[in-house]
Design a protein around this motif. Sequence first.
Motif, PDB file in Angstrom:
ATOM      1  N   ILE A 186       0.875  -1.169   0.000  1.00  0.00           N
ATOM      2  CA  ILE A 186       0.000   0.000   0.000  1.00  0.00           C
ATOM      3  C   ILE A 186       0.907   1.211   0.000  1.00  0.00           C
ATOM      4  O   ILE A 186       1.790   1.336   0.845  1.00  0.00           O
ATOM      5  CB  ILE A 186      -0.952  -0.006   1.209  1.00  0.00           C
ATOM      6  CG1 ILE A 186      -1.900  -1.215   1.109  1.00  0.00           C
ATOM      7  CG2 ILE A 186      -1.745   1.297   1.285  1.00  0.00           C
ATOM      8  CD1 ILE A 186      -2.863  -1.373   2.252  1.00  0.00           C
ATOM      9  N   ASN A 187       0.709   2.057  -0.989  1.00  0.00           N
ATOM     10  CA  ASN A 187       1.584   3.219  -1.211  1.00  0.00           C
ATOM     11  C   ASN A 187       3.045   2.780  -1.334  1.00  0.00           C
ATOM     12  O   ASN A 187       3.949   3.431  -0.805  1.00  0.00           O
ATOM     13  CB  ASN A 187       1.417   4.255  -0.099  1.00  0.00           C
ATOM     14  CG  ASN A 187       0.014   4.815  -0.039  1.00  0.00           C
ATOM     15  OD1 ASN A 187      -0.638   4.988  -1.074  1.00  0.00           O
ATOM     16  ND2 ASN A 187      -0.471   5.083   1.150  1.00  0.00           N
ATOM     17  N   GLY A 188       3.254   1.640  -1.990  1.00  0.00           N
ATOM     18  CA  GLY A 188       4.599   1.147  -2.252  1.00  0.00           C
ATOM     19  C   GLY A 188       5.283   0.469  -1.080  1.00  0.00           C
ATOM     20  O   GLY A 188       6.457   0.125  -1.158  1.00  0.00           O
ATOM     21  N   VAL A 189       4.547   0.246   0.019  1.00  0.00           N
ATOM     22  CA  VAL A 189       5.142  -0.339   1.216  1.00  0.00           C
ATOM     23  C   VAL A 189       4.482  -1.687   1.517  1.00  0.00           C
ATOM     24  O   VAL A 189       3.249  -1.777   1.588  1.00  0.00           O
ATOM     25  CB  VAL A 189       4.952   0.609   2.429  1.00  0.00           C
ATOM     26  CG1 VAL A 189       5.509  -0.005   3.696  1.00  0.00           C
ATOM     27  CG2 VAL A 189       5.579   1.957   2.158  1.00  0.00           C
ATOM     28  N   TYR A 190       5.320  -2.726   1.683  1.00  0.00           N
ATOM     29  CA  TYR A 190       4.777  -4.022   2.100  1.00  0.00           C
ATOM     30  C   TYR A 190       4.071  -3.866   3.432  1.00  0.00           C
ATOM     31  O   TYR A 190       4.575  -3.202   4.346  1.00  0.00           O
ATOM     32  CB  TYR A 190       5.899  -5.053   2.270  1.00  0.00           C
ATOM     33  CG  TYR A 190       6.356  -5.689   0.988  1.00  0.00           C
ATOM     34  CD1 TYR A 190       5.568  -6.620   0.328  1.00  0.00           C
ATOM     35  CD2 TYR A 190       7.593  -5.374   0.446  1.00  0.00           C
ATOM     36  CE1 TYR A 190       5.992  -7.224  -0.849  1.00  0.00           C
ATOM     37  CE2 TYR A 190       8.036  -5.964  -0.734  1.00  0.00           C
ATOM     38  CZ  TYR A 190       7.229  -6.897  -1.371  1.00  0.00           C
ATOM     39  OH  TYR A 190       7.646  -7.493  -2.517  1.00  0.00           O
ATOM     40  N   GLN A 191       2.926  -4.505   3.565  1.00  0.00           N
ATOM     41  CA  GLN A 191       2.167  -4.439   4.806  1.00  0.00           C
ATOM     42  C   GLN A 191       2.727  -5.381   5.867  1.00  0.00           C
ATOM     43  O   GLN A 191       2.490  -5.184   7.050  1.00  0.00           O
ATOM     44  CB  GLN A 191       0.696  -4.769   4.529  1.00  0.00           C
ATOM     45  CG  GLN A 191       0.035  -3.737   3.634  1.00  0.00           C
ATOM     46  CD  GLN A 191       0.052  -2.368   4.279  1.00  0.00           C
ATOM     47  OE1 GLN A 191      -0.655  -2.135   5.256  1.00  0.00           O
ATOM     48  NE2 GLN A 191       0.853  -1.460   3.769  1.00  0.00           N
ATOM     49  N   TYR A 192       3.447  -6.406   5.434  1.00  0.00           N
ATOM     50  CA  TYR A 192       4.049  -7.358   6.366  1.00  0.00           C
ATOM     51  C   TYR A 192       5.538  -7.450   6.101  1.00  0.00           C
ATOM     52  O   TYR A 192       5.960  -7.776   4.996  1.00  0.00           O
ATOM     53  CB  TYR A 192       3.377  -8.732   6.251  1.00  0.00           C
ATOM     54  CG  TYR A 192       1.986  -8.726   6.836  1.00  0.00           C
ATOM     55  CD1 TYR A 192       1.800  -8.881   8.202  1.00  0.00           C
ATOM     56  CD2 TYR A 192       0.868  -8.522   6.036  1.00  0.00           C
ATOM     57  CE1 TYR A 192       0.534  -8.845   8.766  1.00  0.00           C
ATOM     58  CE2 TYR A 192      -0.399  -8.489   6.587  1.00  0.00           C
ATOM     59  CZ  TYR A 192      -0.563  -8.650   7.952  1.00  0.00           C
ATOM     60  OH  TYR A 192      -1.813  -8.608   8.504  1.00  0.00           O
ATOM     61  N   GLN A 193       6.333  -7.172   7.128  1.00  0.00           N
ATOM     62  CA  GLN A 193       7.785  -7.149   7.019  1.00  0.00           C
ATOM     63  C   GLN A 193       8.368  -8.465   6.500  1.00  0.00           C
ATOM     64  O   GLN A 193       9.294  -8.445   5.703  1.00  0.00           O
ATOM     65  CB  GLN A 193       8.385  -6.755   8.378  1.00  0.00           C
ATOM     66  CG  GLN A 193       9.861  -6.476   8.376  1.00  0.00           C
ATOM     67  CD  GLN A 193      10.692  -7.734   8.569  1.00  0.00           C
ATOM     68  OE1 GLN A 193      10.233  -8.751   9.073  1.00  0.00           O
ATOM     69  NE2 GLN A 193      11.940  -7.663   8.149  1.00  0.00           N
ATOM     70  N   PRO A 194       7.858  -9.643   6.901  1.00  0.00           N
ATOM     71  CA  PRO A 194       8.416 -10.888   6.373  1.00  0.00           C
ATOM     72  C   PRO A 194       8.289 -11.029   4.850  1.00  0.00           C
ATOM     73  O   PRO A 194       9.111 -11.689   4.226  1.00  0.00           O
ATOM     74  CB  PRO A 194       7.616 -11.976   7.093  1.00  0.00           C
ATOM     75  CG  PRO A 194       7.212 -11.333   8.385  1.00  0.00           C
ATOM     76  CD  PRO A 194       6.915  -9.902   8.006  1.00  0.00           C
ATOM     77  N   ALA A 195       7.279 -10.394   4.261  1.00  0.00           N
ATOM     78  CA  ALA A 195       7.153 -10.413   2.800  1.00  0.00           C
ATOM     79  C   ALA A 195       8.281  -9.603   2.160  1.00  0.00           C
ATOM     80  O   ALA A 195       8.825  -9.974   1.124  1.00  0.00           O
ATOM     81  CB  ALA A 195       5.796  -9.865   2.378  1.00  0.00           C
TER      82      ALA A 195
END
Length: 192
Positions: free
Chosen positions: A119-128
């Motif tokens: 979302i807005n270029g940022v992964y929502q989950y750090q492990p991804a």
Amino acid sequence: MKHFYLIISVVVILLIVSVCVKCTHVDRDSAYYIDKMVEATVYGKYRAGVRASKRYNSMTDSYKIDFDDIYWLSRLVYAEVGADWMPDELQHQVASVVLNRVAHDYYADTVKDVIFEKINGVYQYQPARSGSIKRNPNERAVRNALYVLINGSVFDDSVLTQGPYIYGDIHAVYRDPILGSVIYFCEISTLQ
């Protein structure tokens, strides 16, 4: 006449016993295929897990299990909160946020897509982002993810975020006794 009632009683008892034996057999087979899905996830045997979920789904009228959901949700649970000292309840909570997002119109429609969503270029989950999602989970993480998939979210459907920052009304908080970190589970009522 007494013999007639005796025969009817015996037939009814035999029918009840045969139905119970059949139910036990189906439950035993269901448990067998659930165990096979868990094993396949732990050892990273994706195709074996898909086969087991198809067999399970063909024999049950209850919740149908999509192996892809178990595979990715358990990996996320393990990567985010898989430490031995972290409670099962916390793993249920992390899995629940993912399921709540899947059910919400704002987020992606599948477990895998929610986990890898940007979302807005940022992964929502750090492990991804980091790649730690690729590690095989332990059995505990798989069974906790499966518990939430079968029983549903442990949170209200408005609990859509988790992390070290507050992003809405706080619903639950986990304070890690070892790492000293905090995870906030927050409700968001206005997403567009």
